[in-house]
Write a protein that holds these residues in place. Structure first.
Motif, PDB file in Angstrom:
ATOM      1  N   GLU A  14       0.859  -1.184   0.000  1.00 35.44           N
ATOM      2  CA  GLU A  14       0.000   0.000   0.000  1.00 35.44           C
ATOM      3  C   GLU A  14       0.892   1.229   0.000  1.00 35.44           C
ATOM      4  OE1 GLU A  14      -2.743   2.003   3.329  1.00 35.44           O
ATOM      5  OE2 GLU A  14      -3.504   0.071   2.648  1.00 35.44           O
ATOM      6  N   VAL A  18      -3.075   3.641  -1.561  1.00 37.02           N
ATOM      7  CA  VAL A  18      -3.439   2.918  -2.781  1.00 37.02           C
ATOM      8  C   VAL A  18      -2.691   1.590  -2.797  1.00 37.02           C
ATOM      9  CG1 VAL A  18      -3.372   2.954  -5.304  1.00 37.02           C
ATOM     10  CG2 VAL A  18      -3.844   5.061  -4.028  1.00 37.02           C
ATOM     11  N   GLU A 585       0.825   0.188  -9.446  1.00 31.16           N
ATOM     12  CA  GLU A 585      -0.482   0.034  -8.793  1.00 31.16           C
ATOM     13  C   GLU A 585      -1.014  -1.382  -8.978  1.00 31.16           C
ATOM     14  OE1 GLU A 585      -4.161   2.889  -8.976  1.00 31.16           O
ATOM     15  OE2 GLU A 585      -4.445   1.310 -10.443  1.00 31.16           O
ATOM     16  N   ASP A 592     -11.850  -1.415  -5.438  1.00 35.62           N
ATOM     17  CA  ASP A 592     -10.792  -0.489  -5.034  1.00 35.62           C
ATOM     18  C   ASP A 592     -10.770   0.710  -5.964  1.00 35.62           C
ATOM     19  OD1 ASP A 592      -9.980  -2.003  -2.923  1.00 35.62           O
ATOM     20  OD2 ASP A 592      -8.265  -2.915  -3.936  1.00 35.62           O
ATOM     21  N   ASP A 594      -9.298   3.023  -8.462  1.00 33.10           N
ATOM     22  CA  ASP A 594      -8.258   2.842  -9.470  1.00 33.10           C
ATOM     23  C   ASP A 594      -7.559   4.184  -9.694  1.00 33.10           C
ATOM     24  OD1 ASP A 594      -6.647   2.204 -11.567  1.00 33.10           O
ATOM     25  OD2 ASP A 594      -8.175   1.111 -12.690  1.00 33.10           O
ATOM     26  N   LEU A 595      -6.563   4.460  -8.864  1.00 33.15           N
ATOM     27  CA  LEU A 595      -5.897   5.754  -8.923  1.00 33.15           C
ATOM     28  C   LEU A 595      -5.161   5.950 -10.240  1.00 33.15           C
ATOM     29  CD1 LEU A 595      -5.214   8.358  -7.365  1.00 33.15           C
ATOM     30  CD2 LEU A 595      -3.135   7.212  -6.566  1.00 33.15           C
ATOM     31  N   ASP A 649     -14.731   7.385  -4.264  1.00 30.58           N
ATOM     32  CA  ASP A 649     -13.794   8.451  -4.604  1.00 30.58           C
ATOM     33  C   ASP A 649     -14.264   9.789  -4.040  1.00 30.58           C
ATOM     34  OD1 ASP A 649     -11.310   8.829  -6.480  1.00 30.58           O
ATOM     35  OD2 ASP A 649     -12.589  10.569  -6.805  1.00 30.58           O
ATOM     36  N   TYR A 652     -13.438   9.902  -0.476  1.00 33.21           N
ATOM     37  CA  TYR A 652     -11.995  10.136  -0.352  1.00 33.21           C
ATOM     38  C   TYR A 652     -11.674  11.620  -0.534  1.00 33.21           C
ATOM     39  CZ  TYR A 652      -7.071  10.024  -1.860  1.00 33.21           C
ATOM     40  OH  TYR A 652      -5.736  10.264  -2.019  1.00 33.21           O
TER      41      TYR A 652
END
Length: 859
Positions: A14, A18, A585, A592, A594-595, A649, A652
């Motif tokens: 992590e 992420v 990533e 999750d 997806d940055l 998101d 976040y």
């Protein structure tokens, strides 16, 4: 220790919240960090124990009478503690490898583990052990020795805080370094090696002193120990001389590199020079200067030397209404070697210490006239530094930008912006950005106030095994004199004066979307997410062209650079992308965030918001770049992953915004007046843009953005500001929702929405009737955090769901006008409900979003 290391190893997968692949450079950093304090304590504690063991057991008289030399006794104790540390370090290595395997990653890179743990980490522990053994030997109390060792580790960070940063006299401090898959330990090796050798030698000298003053016999007085030290001196002098000579030699070499070949610059040095630059030259901020319209560069990159040189040509034009007889240059990176103009001139100021030069033109530049400026630039790495190595230059992965080329006029971007630091430097409060519509700053663009849209051409050379890249289309590639050359040209396309050069040993992944060439330049071994980057690029191009207009280039390139800096940045058709934030990533679960997909879409969106639309240098303009790129990328994400991913998101981003405003040291502005507050233009900007699309419709928001962009695309001044942006939004917003724009964009509005209770009863037709009680409060805040309650008359989501908070299925979601603090709503749903709430997707700025949902109980 095992528990801490294994838990830490689990979270090595992590990075900044992420999930990533647990590559070795992350794993070894985490497991050694988790074990660090424990191993230091073991070394310090057991150093005391082995020195005092005989006395604690009342065995010292027998021990001291044995025919064992004092040096042998000391060496055996040192080796015993060192062996324990080496074994524990081996356990750390095994834990790291095991953690990688348990997470499904099998590229163990054992050699990297060995280098990091045995050549860097273990010597740092040995330096601590030598200090602890010395203190425990010369002091008469074990616990005072322990206290001094602990105090030493507390003192070092305090010394750094007060500007004492020279590692020549900070015991045991190794120079900082960063491992990169692209560059290995790279240019950090020499400084790390010599700082470690220096302190090991100093530690060895302390060991000799410890042997000389070691207690032996019943008389433990200071006089007796001095007498014993003199008697041992003859035998110990050669070893003391050896360690002293090695310490002096390694220290002298370290000093020569860090103080002679390079100027030693603590953090305060940079702050002082920034402050002095402002004090001396801010008076020239509004002095009329010509604008750059053409940039033509020839750059030679020398990766093996971490250096570059180059020549350049600017074409300048006078847009002012009066002649210009002085050209002022800022050389922020101290790279400018020489300047000439196409007419007679002479230099009237050369202040290299504050990176400012003034040239007097013998023949003034008339309004509308042009001036050719030629220059030479270079940067040469010499030896090594005591930290503060320039991250731009690497053996593999050099990446530097226009900051290494001369800037016209005074540069506000170099000013200190921390209020505390400004007070320390006796500077006034930071000058606020000008309000929208300011007659002077409306004619300066936000990013490069000394330039117009420019024509760009560049030739760049590098080592024969590397690829060099600059913005523009590749026109030629050739080899000459053991150099690899590339020529780039933007043709007739005008770009923002924002360019970079990158050189590395790349592999290249190529694809195509319609007529646009897609290219990813990456480090071999980092193939994890190339398909996803391509997919995000294609999806972004499709969405942005459909909703905002044509992409202005025929290519889009992503380029990996070393993790010495952790960001991605959008240059014209070119996006340098740190190896740390996307290439490794790993999505462990389908839901999750997806940055990588988001960041790629975000940087691509800047080709519209930042490379077609540029605001004026006034309050709010940053949001027209960053907030719109955030919104655009969120919409691309939503098309792929659906509303559940979007909800996560948004939560976040809400958390980031609330943390950002809590840490604000100046004042928080509304979004349309944002200045230097990234948490506002990134996090709040994405929230309110997404919420507005929910209120008035995505198509209406996109139409407003398209209309605003078409009106201001490639503006030449006056540049657009948030007044026109808000007007475009209001044009597409119905009258009853105009308050949304006022609250979200022009004010700081906070909500306290709360689900109080929720119950259901089955209905005769097999459905469920849900009764939801909610509480809602609305407050307005000023920039200093003072809040005032305001009457609520807002349209807010209420809804009923099945499933869990992590995986909600929508049963009923609609908007209700909330006109009082407490309200009750009834909804009938087809399935058995489990959750109900108000603003369940956190579209509004709510300081406690966790209580928006509540479990539904059977009545």
């Amino acid at each position: 220790m095992l528990v801490f290391v294994l838990v830490g190893g689990h979270f090595a997968g992590e990075n900044n919240g992420v999930d990533v692949w647990p590559v070795t450079f992350l794993m070894v950093s985490v497991v050694s960090g988790q074990a660090g304090l424990f191993l230091i304590i073991v070394g310090a504690l057991y150093a005391g124990e082995v020195i005092w063991r005989e006395r604690d057991l009342r065995f010292e008289q027998i021990h001291d009478s044995l025919p064992i030399p004092s040096w042998a006794d000391f060496l055996s104790k040192f080796l015993a503690v060192s062996l324990v540390e080496a074994l524990l370090v081996s356990v750390v290595l095994l834990c790291g490898v095991s953690s990688q395997a348990l997470q499904g990653y099998f590229r163990f890179e054992i050699l990297h583990y060995l280098k990091e743990l045995y050549l860097i980490y273990l010597p740092s522990l040995l330096i601590v052990i030598l200090l602890a053994l010395f203190l425990q030997t010369v002091l008469g109390n074990k616990f005072i020795g322990h206290a001094l060792v602990i105090g030493f580790f507390i003192l070092i960070p305090v010394l750094y805080r007060y500007g004492i940063e020279n590692r020549l006299y900070l015991y045991g401090e190794q120079t900082p370094y960063t491992y990169s898959d692209m560059n290995g330990y790279g240019h950090f090796v020499q400084a790390l090696l010599w700082s470690t050798v220096y302190w090991l030698c100093v530690g060895g000298l302390l060991a000799v002193f410890a042997v000389a003053f070691a207690k032996r016999g019943a008389d433990e007085s200071v006089r007796a120990r001095l007498r014993m030290a003199r008697s041992r001196a003859g035998r110990l002098l050669p070893m003391a001389g050896l360690f002293a000579a090695l310490a002096v030699a390694s220290g002298a070499w370290f000093c020569y590199n860090t103080h002679v070949l390079n100027q030693f610059r603590p953090a305060k040095y940079a702050r002082d020079h920034q402050a002095e630059y402002e004090k001396l030259y801010k008076k020239y901020e509004r002095l009329p200067q010509p604008k750059i319209t053409t940039v033509d560069l020839a750059v030679n990159i020398y990766p093996e030397r971490r250096s570059f040189d180059g020549t350049g040509h600017y074409l300048l034009i006078n847009h002012a209404d009066k002649p210009i007889n002085e050209i002022h240059l800022t050389d922020a990176q101290e790279a400018l070697d020489d300047v000439t103009f196409d007419r007679p001139f002479h230099q009237t100021l050369s202040d290299k210490g504050h990176f400012y030069d003034i040239y007097k033109l013998d023949q003034p530049l008339e309004p509308g006239g042009t001036l050719k400026m030629d220059f030479r630039v270079s940067y040469t790495s010499r030896g090594f530094k005591d930290g503060n190595e320039r991250a731009e230059f690497a053996y593999n992965g050099t990446f530097f930008d226009r900051n290494y080329f001369p800037s016209i006029g005074y540069n506000r971007g170099t000013e200190l912006d921390d209020p505390v630091r400004r007070r320390e430097e006796n500077l006034p409060p930071l000058e606020e950005m000008a309000p929208p519509g300011d007659p002077y700053y409306s004619n300066l663009n936000l990013f490069t106030e000394n330039s117009d849209w420019i024509r760009f051409h560049g030739v760049v050379s590098t080592s024969p095994d590397q690829i060099a890249i600059a913005p523009g289309y590749l026109k030629r590639e050739w080899s000459e004199n053991s150099r690899h050359f590339f020529e780039y040209d933007m043709g007739d396309a005008r770009i923002n004066d924002f360019f970079s050069f990158i050189s590395a040993r790349f592999n290249v992944r190529r694809d195509r979307w319609k007529s646009v060439n897609l290219e990813i330049y990456y480090q071999p071994g980092h193939e994890f997410n190339l398909d996803k980057m391509i997919e995000s690029s294609k999806s972004g191009l499709a969405y942005y062209e459909k909703n905002f207009g044509d992409y202005q280039f025929g290519q889009f390139r992503v380029l990996e650079f070393p993790r010495y800096r952790a960001f991605a940045q959008s240059f014209p058709n070119t996006v340098p992308y740190s190896e740390e934030i996307g290439f490794i990533e790993r999505l462990k679960k389908a839901d999750d965030i997806d940055l990588l997909y988001f960041v790629t879409a975000h940087e691509l969106a800047h080709q519209w918001w930042g490379h077609q639309l540029i605001g004026s240098e006034t309050q709010g303009s940053n949001m027209m770049s960053e907030s719109l790129a955030e919104y655009s990328a969120l919409k691309v994400m939503e098309k792929k992953y659906g509303e559940e991913m979007t909800r996560k998101d948004l939560r976040y981003e809400l958390d980031r915004y609330l943390r950002g405003r809590a840490a604000e040291t100046r004042h928080e502005p509304p979004l349309t007046l944002v200045q230097r507050e990234p948490y506002v233009w990134y996090s709040k900007g994405s929230l309110v843009m997404f919420a507005l699309a929910d209120y008035i419709g995505e198509d209406k928001v996109n139409l407003a953005l398209r209309n605003f962009l078409e009106k201001n695309r490639f503006a030449k001044g006056p540049f657009p500001d948030t007044r026109g942006f808000v007007a475009a939004l209001r044009e597409q917003t119905p009258p009853e929702l105009q308050y949304v724009i006022t609250d979200m964009f022009e004010s700081i509005v906070l909500y306290d929405n709360r689900a109080v209770s929720a119950t259901y009863v089955p209905t005769p037709d097999g459905k469920y009737k849900v009764t939801l009680k909610v509480s809602s409060q609305k407050k307005k805040a000023d920039g200093s955090g003072n809040e005032t309650s305001t009457p609520i008359h807002d349209l807010i989501d209420v809804g009923v769901f099945s499933g869990t908070k992590e995986h909600m299925k929508r049963l009923n979601l609609h908007k209700e006008w909330i006109t009082q603090e407490n309200a009750v709503f009834e909804m009938v749903v087809d399935e058995k409900p489990s959750l109900a709430g108000i603003d369940p997707y956190n579209k509004l700025i709510d300081r406690n979003p966790g209580d928006n949902l509540i479990e539904v109980d059977k009545k």
